[in-house]
Design a protein around this motif. Structure first.
Motif, PDB file in Angstrom:
ATOM      1  N   VAL A  72       0.845  -1.203   0.000  1.00  0.00           N
ATOM      2  CA  VAL A  72       0.000   0.000   0.000  1.00  0.00           C
ATOM      3  C   VAL A  72       0.876   1.246   0.000  1.00  0.00           C
ATOM      4  O   VAL A  72       1.899   1.287   0.692  1.00  0.00           O
ATOM      5  N   TRP A  73       0.461   2.239  -0.768  1.00  0.00           N
ATOM      6  CA  TRP A  73       1.210   3.485  -0.932  1.00  0.00           C
ATOM      7  C   TRP A  73       0.316   4.668  -0.601  1.00  0.00           C
ATOM      8  O   TRP A  73      -0.830   4.718  -1.045  1.00  0.00           O
ATOM      9  N   VAL A  74       0.875   5.608   0.181  1.00  0.00           N
ATOM     10  CA  VAL A  74       0.129   6.790   0.615  1.00  0.00           C
ATOM     11  C   VAL A  74       0.828   8.010   0.024  1.00  0.00           C
ATOM     12  O   VAL A  74       2.059   8.095   0.059  1.00  0.00           O
ATOM     13  N   GLY A 132       2.413  15.531  -2.034  1.00  0.00           N
ATOM     14  CA  GLY A 132       3.315  15.194  -3.146  1.00  0.00           C
ATOM     15  C   GLY A 132       4.387  14.172  -2.799  1.00  0.00           C
ATOM     16  O   GLY A 132       5.113  13.709  -3.676  1.00  0.00           O
ATOM     17  N   THR A 133       4.504  13.811  -1.496  1.00  0.00           N
ATOM     18  CA  THR A 133       5.489  12.795  -1.080  1.00  0.00           C
ATOM     19  C   THR A 133       4.829  11.415  -1.055  1.00  0.00           C
ATOM     20  O   THR A 133       3.698  11.277  -0.594  1.00  0.00           O
ATOM     21  N   LEU A 134       5.570  10.436  -1.552  1.00  0.00           N
ATOM     22  CA  LEU A 134       5.082   9.054  -1.565  1.00  0.00           C
ATOM     23  C   LEU A 134       5.592   8.347  -0.314  1.00  0.00           C
ATOM     24  O   LEU A 134       6.798   8.376  -0.028  1.00  0.00           O
ATOM     25  N   LEU A 135       4.680   7.717   0.435  1.00  0.00           N
ATOM     26  CA  LEU A 135       5.059   7.025   1.669  1.00  0.00           C
ATOM     27  C   LEU A 135       4.795   5.530   1.533  1.00  0.00           C
ATOM     28  O   LEU A 135       3.748   5.125   1.019  1.00  0.00           O
ATOM     29  N   ALA A 145      -4.233   7.735  11.103  1.00  0.00           N
ATOM     30  CA  ALA A 145      -4.705   9.095  10.779  1.00  0.00           C
ATOM     31  C   ALA A 145      -4.111   9.549   9.445  1.00  0.00           C
ATOM     32  O   ALA A 145      -4.813  10.142   8.614  1.00  0.00           O
ATOM     33  N   GLU A 146      -2.823   9.233   9.212  1.00  0.00           N
ATOM     34  CA  GLU A 146      -2.194   9.612   7.934  1.00  0.00           C
ATOM     35  C   GLU A 146      -2.825   8.865   6.764  1.00  0.00           C
ATOM     36  O   GLU A 146      -3.016   9.428   5.686  1.00  0.00           O
ATOM     37  N   LEU A 147      -3.128   7.592   7.004  1.00  0.00           N
ATOM     38  CA  LEU A 147      -3.771   6.793   5.952  1.00  0.00           C
ATOM     39  C   LEU A 147      -5.107   7.434   5.576  1.00  0.00           C
ATOM     40  O   LEU A 147      -5.419   7.612   4.395  1.00  0.00           O
ATOM     41  N   ARG A 148      -5.886   7.817   6.585  1.00  0.00           N
ATOM     42  CA  ARG A 148      -7.233   8.360   6.330  1.00  0.00           C
ATOM     43  C   ARG A 148      -7.187   9.778   5.771  1.00  0.00           C
ATOM     44  O   ARG A 148      -8.166  10.227   5.160  1.00  0.00           O
ATOM     45  N   ALA A 149      -6.070  10.476   5.964  1.00  0.00           N
ATOM     46  CA  ALA A 149      -5.962  11.854   5.452  1.00  0.00           C
ATOM     47  C   ALA A 149      -5.159  11.910   4.149  1.00  0.00           C
ATOM     48  O   ALA A 149      -4.756  12.984   3.708  1.00  0.00           O
ATOM     49  N   ALA A 150      -4.933  10.745   3.525  1.00  0.00           N
ATOM     50  CA  ALA A 150      -4.081  10.704   2.316  1.00  0.00           C
ATOM     51  C   ALA A 150      -4.677  11.543   1.187  1.00  0.00           C
ATOM     52  O   ALA A 150      -5.897  11.606   1.025  1.00  0.00           O
ATOM     53  N   ASP A 151      -3.802  12.156   0.400  1.00  0.00           N
ATOM     54  CA  ASP A 151      -4.246  12.835  -0.837  1.00  0.00           C
ATOM     55  C   ASP A 151      -4.533  11.781  -1.899  1.00  0.00           C
ATOM     56  O   ASP A 151      -5.428  11.932  -2.719  1.00  0.00           O
ATOM     57  N   GLU A 152      -3.689  10.734  -1.900  1.00  0.00           N
ATOM     58  CA  GLU A 152      -3.861   9.625  -2.840  1.00  0.00           C
ATOM     59  C   GLU A 152      -3.503   8.330  -2.117  1.00  0.00           C
ATOM     60  O   GLU A 152      -2.628   8.326  -1.246  1.00  0.00           O
ATOM     61  N   LEU A 153      -4.138   7.243  -2.544  1.00  0.00           N
ATOM     62  CA  LEU A 153      -3.792   5.906  -2.053  1.00  0.00           C
ATOM     63  C   LEU A 153      -3.631   4.989  -3.252  1.00  0.00           C
ATOM     64  O   LEU A 153      -4.368   5.120  -4.232  1.00  0.00           O
ATOM     65  N   MET A 154      -2.682   4.046  -3.146  1.00  0.00           N
ATOM     66  CA  MET A 154      -2.468   3.082  -4.229  1.00  0.00           C
ATOM     67  C   MET A 154      -2.107   1.737  -3.630  1.00  0.00           C
ATOM     68  O   MET A 154      -1.586   1.686  -2.512  1.00  0.00           O
ATOM     69  N   ILE A 155      -2.356   0.689  -4.407  1.00  0.00           N
ATOM     70  CA  ILE A 155      -1.836  -0.624  -4.039  1.00  0.00           C
ATOM     71  C   ILE A 155      -0.966  -1.130  -5.194  1.00  0.00           C
ATOM     72  O   ILE A 155      -1.123  -0.670  -6.333  1.00  0.00           O
TER      73      ILE A 155
END
Ligand code: PDD
Length: 297
Positions: free
Chosen positions: A198-200, A204-207, A243-253
């Motif tokens: 999973v990517w958050v 503009g930063t990818l986590l 909290a960071e997951l739920r506030a993500a600008d974008e999510l990816m798998i």
């Protein structure tokens, strides 16, 4: 002909080649009795000349070797042996379109049921070419739904083990909620999907969640790191809170079968503006270019 539902591939099982529908293992195989085995899923990409080539095979074979080592199963083949076997499986199942190779190695067949490793048994080796079903173009354009759940798996998720009950229950949880994937959290921190990393994206930063025993390091993990670098996207590998997951600008798998896929709702809530984002678009484009580059086309 592409691989259809009733496709009966020619599979490899312990030195023999034959139709999948006729392949049999003894019931005391440790894979059946204990889930005592390792697997790999390698994408095969169709080339313009009709050939299908495995993507990132070196990395998949290295992970197979690592996983086997972690549960003390001797690798039944060396690198050249695996490559020859996979090439033959591809050849025996010629057809058009992308596909995948599924590899499974179990500890072997025991004489009686007992938890500890039996002495002197030979690993069971199974290789099969299967269908690679990508999400539809519409799903990709719209983005997919995901739900969250507590990660209840063991603490060796870095081993690509066939003991997948925790993952199976999470995949079923997603299916029952009309979602593509369940995203898991352990101790308030993001781990991974039921069968994906999973990517958050935030500001503009990818986590990405830290590599280690709580997640399976996908072959796409390092790939996405490389692709982000290429696209000028800052990447941070670190703990990601709920909290960071739920506030993500974008999510990816990401996974062998999903490549990189946007998630646009999480537990029924919109992610960011509810559409696949710019970082996803950059990574997906870079992923497609990496495929072309890998095969030197
Ligand atoms: N699953 N994490 C988990 C738990 C997975 O099962 C997978 C892949 C990944 C991504 O790994 P990779 O990028 O190497 O595909 C992460 C495969 C596809 C499966 O079980 O079918």
């Amino acid at each position: 002909m592409s691989i259809a539902e009733d496709f009966d591939p020619t599979v490899y099982l312990n030195g023999e080649w034959g139709p999948l529908s006729e392949a049999r293992i003894p019931v005391l195989d440790r894979g059946f009795i204990f889930g005592d085995g390792i697997y790999e899923v390698v994408p095969l990409y169709a080339q313009a000349n009709g050939e299908r080539l495995p993507f990132r095979l070196t990395q998949h074979l290295a992970r197979l070797e690592r996983s086997l080592g972690k549960i003390s199963i001797a690798n039944p083949f060396d690198d050249a042996g695996w490559r020859a076997l996979i090439a033959r499986a591809i050849e025996a199942n010629a057809g058009a379109g992308d596909a995948l190779v599924y590899i499974q190695v179990t500890r072997g067949v025991a004489k009686r049921r007992g938890h500890a490793f039996p002495a002197g048994i030979t690993p069971t080796v199974f290789v099969m070419v299967g269908q690679l079903v990508f999400p539809s173009v519409e799903t990709r354009a719209r983005g997919a739904a995901a739900v969250t759940a507590e990660d209840k798996r063991w603490l060796h998720c870095d081993i690509k083990s066939t003991s997948l009950l925790g993952n199976v229950l999470m995949a079923q949880h997603a299916a029952e909620h009309d979602a593509l994937e369940t995203i898991q959290l352990r101790d308030g921190l993001l781990t991974e999907g039921s069968s994906s990393n999973v990517w958050v994206v935030k500001g503009g930063t990818l986590l990405g969640a830290p590599r280690g025993p709580r997640i399976l390091e996908g072959i796409r993990y390092s790939l996405i790191e490389e692709l982000a670098k290429e696209a000028g996207i800052v990447f941070e590998e670190r703990d990601i809170t709920e909290a960071e997951l739920r506030a993500a600008d974008e999510l990816m798998i990401s996974s062998a079968t999903k490549e990189v896929m946007p998630i646009t709702t999480l537990d029924g809530q919109r992610v960011g503006d509810g559409r696949p984002g710019a970082v996803y678009a950059a990574l997906y484009g870079a992923y497609q270019r990496a495929k072309t580059r890998e095969f030197g086309l």
